[in-house]
Design an enzyme around this catalytic site. Structure first.
Site, PDB file in Angstrom:
ATOM      1  N   TYR A 217       2.294 -28.085  -1.929  1.00 55.47           N
ATOM      2  CA  TYR A 217       2.347 -29.428  -2.497  1.00 55.47           C
ATOM      3  C   TYR A 217       1.979 -29.395  -3.972  1.00 55.47           C
ATOM      4  CZ  TYR A 217      -2.786 -29.886  -2.494  1.00 55.47           C
ATOM      5  OH  TYR A 217      -4.123 -29.719  -2.741  1.00 55.47           O
TER       6      TYR A 217
ATOM      7  N   LYS B 293      -0.777 -23.468  -3.977  1.00 53.57           N
ATOM      8  CA  LYS B 293      -1.220 -24.825  -3.644  1.00 53.57           C
ATOM      9  C   LYS B 293      -0.639 -25.171  -2.272  1.00 53.57           C
ATOM     10  CE  LYS B 293      -1.983 -29.188  -6.133  1.00 53.57           C
ATOM     11  NZ  LYS B 293      -3.411 -29.314  -5.896  1.00 53.57           N
TER      12      LYS B 293
ATOM     13  N   GLU C  39     -14.102 -22.030  -8.308  1.00 52.52           N
ATOM     14  CA  GLU C  39     -13.654 -23.371  -8.702  1.00 52.52           C
ATOM     15  C   GLU C  39     -14.380 -24.381  -7.842  1.00 52.52           C
ATOM     16  OE1 GLU C  39      -9.459 -23.996  -7.789  1.00 52.52           O
ATOM     17  OE2 GLU C  39      -9.625 -22.814  -5.959  1.00 52.52           O
TER      18      GLU C  39
ATOM     19  N   LEU D 163      -7.064 -21.984  -7.932  1.00 52.95           N
ATOM     20  CA  LEU D 163      -5.819 -22.662  -8.277  1.00 52.95           C
ATOM     21  C   LEU D 163      -5.699 -22.730  -9.800  1.00 52.95           C
ATOM     22  CD1 LEU D 163      -3.473 -24.293  -6.837  1.00 52.95           C
ATOM     23  CD2 LEU D 163      -4.615 -26.280  -7.805  1.00 52.95           C
TER      24      LEU D 163
HETATM   25  N1  PMP Z   1      -8.536 -26.400  -7.677  1.00 56.37           N
HETATM   26  C1  PMP Z   1      -8.267 -27.003  -6.506  1.00 56.37           C
HETATM   27  C2  PMP Z   1      -8.658 -26.312  -5.238  1.00 56.37           C
HETATM   28  C3  PMP Z   1      -7.622 -28.252  -6.478  1.00 56.37           C
HETATM   29  O1  PMP Z   1      -7.333 -28.850  -5.304  1.00 56.37           O
HETATM   30  C4  PMP Z   1      -7.309 -28.887  -7.704  1.00 56.37           C
HETATM   31  C5  PMP Z   1      -6.688 -30.258  -7.738  1.00 56.37           C
HETATM   32  N2  PMP Z   1      -5.479 -30.328  -7.097  1.00 56.37           N
HETATM   33  C6  PMP Z   1      -7.594 -28.224  -8.900  1.00 56.37           C
HETATM   34  C7  PMP Z   1      -8.215 -26.982  -8.850  1.00 56.37           C
HETATM   35  C8  PMP Z   1      -7.254 -28.846 -10.230  1.00 56.37           C
HETATM   36  O2  PMP Z   1      -5.894 -28.678 -10.526  1.00 56.37           O
HETATM   37  P1  PMP Z   1      -5.118 -29.727 -11.451  1.00 56.37           P
HETATM   38  O3  PMP Z   1      -5.831 -29.777 -12.746  1.00 56.37           O
HETATM   39  O4  PMP Z   1      -3.765 -29.157 -11.561  1.00 56.37           O
HETATM   40  O5  PMP Z   1      -5.152 -31.031 -10.724  1.00 56.37           O
END
Ligand code: PMP
Length: 287
Positions: free
Chosen positions: A30, A144, A176, A200
């Site tokens: 996603y 993701k 993270e 991610l």
């Molecule tokens: N890490 C994880 C595990 C996440 O779910 C998200 C948010 N979707 C992020 C980092 C941040 O990514 P982004 O800045 O692309 O929203």
């Protein structure tokens, strides 16, 4: 209004098979894409990450980037909020239950939109509370994937502790958050963990590092130890929906002075300015 497999419809009317591999196996990927003033933010970067996720699970991309762009534009137009967050989801489709990939099956494609609300001002003023936990996810956190059970459990630990986010530690190093990326600030230096299979690659993370580069803000991308997280002057959380947010308490202790710091204030402003700049340019394509 949502999009499901070729049709736009009210979400109440959307139906998928119980044999969808997303439902049975969590076999899909996603994206969450913010749209400001009806314009998707960093769309090509999100679509590039979608391709990376699809490649990671060996699923062919059902659409070209211009098709995705067109579908997202349609969804935005059919939903009323100026600022929306677009949720886009692709699974390996419907097939008799068998772990092995099915042959000749069309993927399921789903897109929905929800109003995108900025983080509450009071939360930005006081900063968020976080806890730490062992990162017990798999070794492909760069994908993701929709199999979010570990992230769900880790995030719920924060909620149960009255906190907003769980900062994850794997083998003594910070990876993270359960649904965000995390930066550490120490003595005026912004530290970011390196992109690899354990986190991610956040789109907001990239924006923050680009802004640091552009504005000559001292920064380093390197492994960050648990001790460095605990001794931080500031912790910043980033995600597409939360943007840049300060974490001022970790595991019940103050982070730095226990209030949002100067690096947060700087990046908050730079991020808002950047959004304004990009969206004004983007507005050329929208009414
Ligand atoms: N890490 C994880 C595990 C996440 O779910 C998200 C948010 N979707 C992020 C980092 C941040 O990514 P982004 O800045 O692309 O929203």
């Amino acid at each position: 209004m949502i999009y499901l497999n070729g049709t736009f419809m009210p979400i109440e009317e959307a139906r998928i098979s119980v044999l969808d591999r997303g439902f049975i196996f969590g076999d899909g990927v996603y994206e969450v894409i913010p749209a400001y003033s009806h314009t998707p933010f960093r769309l090509s970067e999100h679509l590039l990450r979608l391709q990376h996720s699809l490649d990671g699970i060996r699923l062919e991309n059902p659409h070209t980037n211009s098709e995705w762009s067109e579908l997202l534009e349609q969804i935005i137009a059919r939903n009323s909020s100026d600022d929306q967050y677009l949720y886009l989801h692709v699974t390996r489709g419907v097939a008799r239950r068998d772990h092995a990939f099915p042959k000749g099956v069309a993927p399921t494609v789903f897109i929905m939109s929800n109003p995108l609300l900025p983080p509450p001002a009071e939360l930005l003023a006081t900063g968020a509370t976080a806890i730490t936990a062992v990162d017990n996810r798999w070794l492909r956190c760069d994908i993701k994937g929709i199999s979010l059970l570990p992230n769900v459990l880790l995030r719920q630990m924060a909620i149960d502790a009255g906190a907003l986010e769980t900062v994850l530690i794997r083998d003594g190093f910070m990876t993270e958050g359960s649904a965000s990326n995390i930066f550490v600030v120490k003595k005026g230096l912004l530290l970011a963990p390196p992109k690899n299979n354990l986190m991610l690659p956040g789109i907001t993370y990239d924006v923050v590092l680009e802004l640091a580069e552009e504005h000559g803000i001292p920064h380093e991308v390197r492994a960050i130890s648990e001790q460095e997280v605990r001794a931080a002057d500031e912790l910043l959380l980033t995600s597409s929906t939360k943007e840049v947010m300060p974490i001022t308490r970790l595991d019940g202790r103050q982070v730095g002075g226990g209030v949002p710091g100067t690096m947060f204030a700087l990046f908050y402003r730079l991020y808002q300015d950047y959004k304004d700049k990009v969206m004004r340019r983007g507005a050329v394509h929208t009414p």
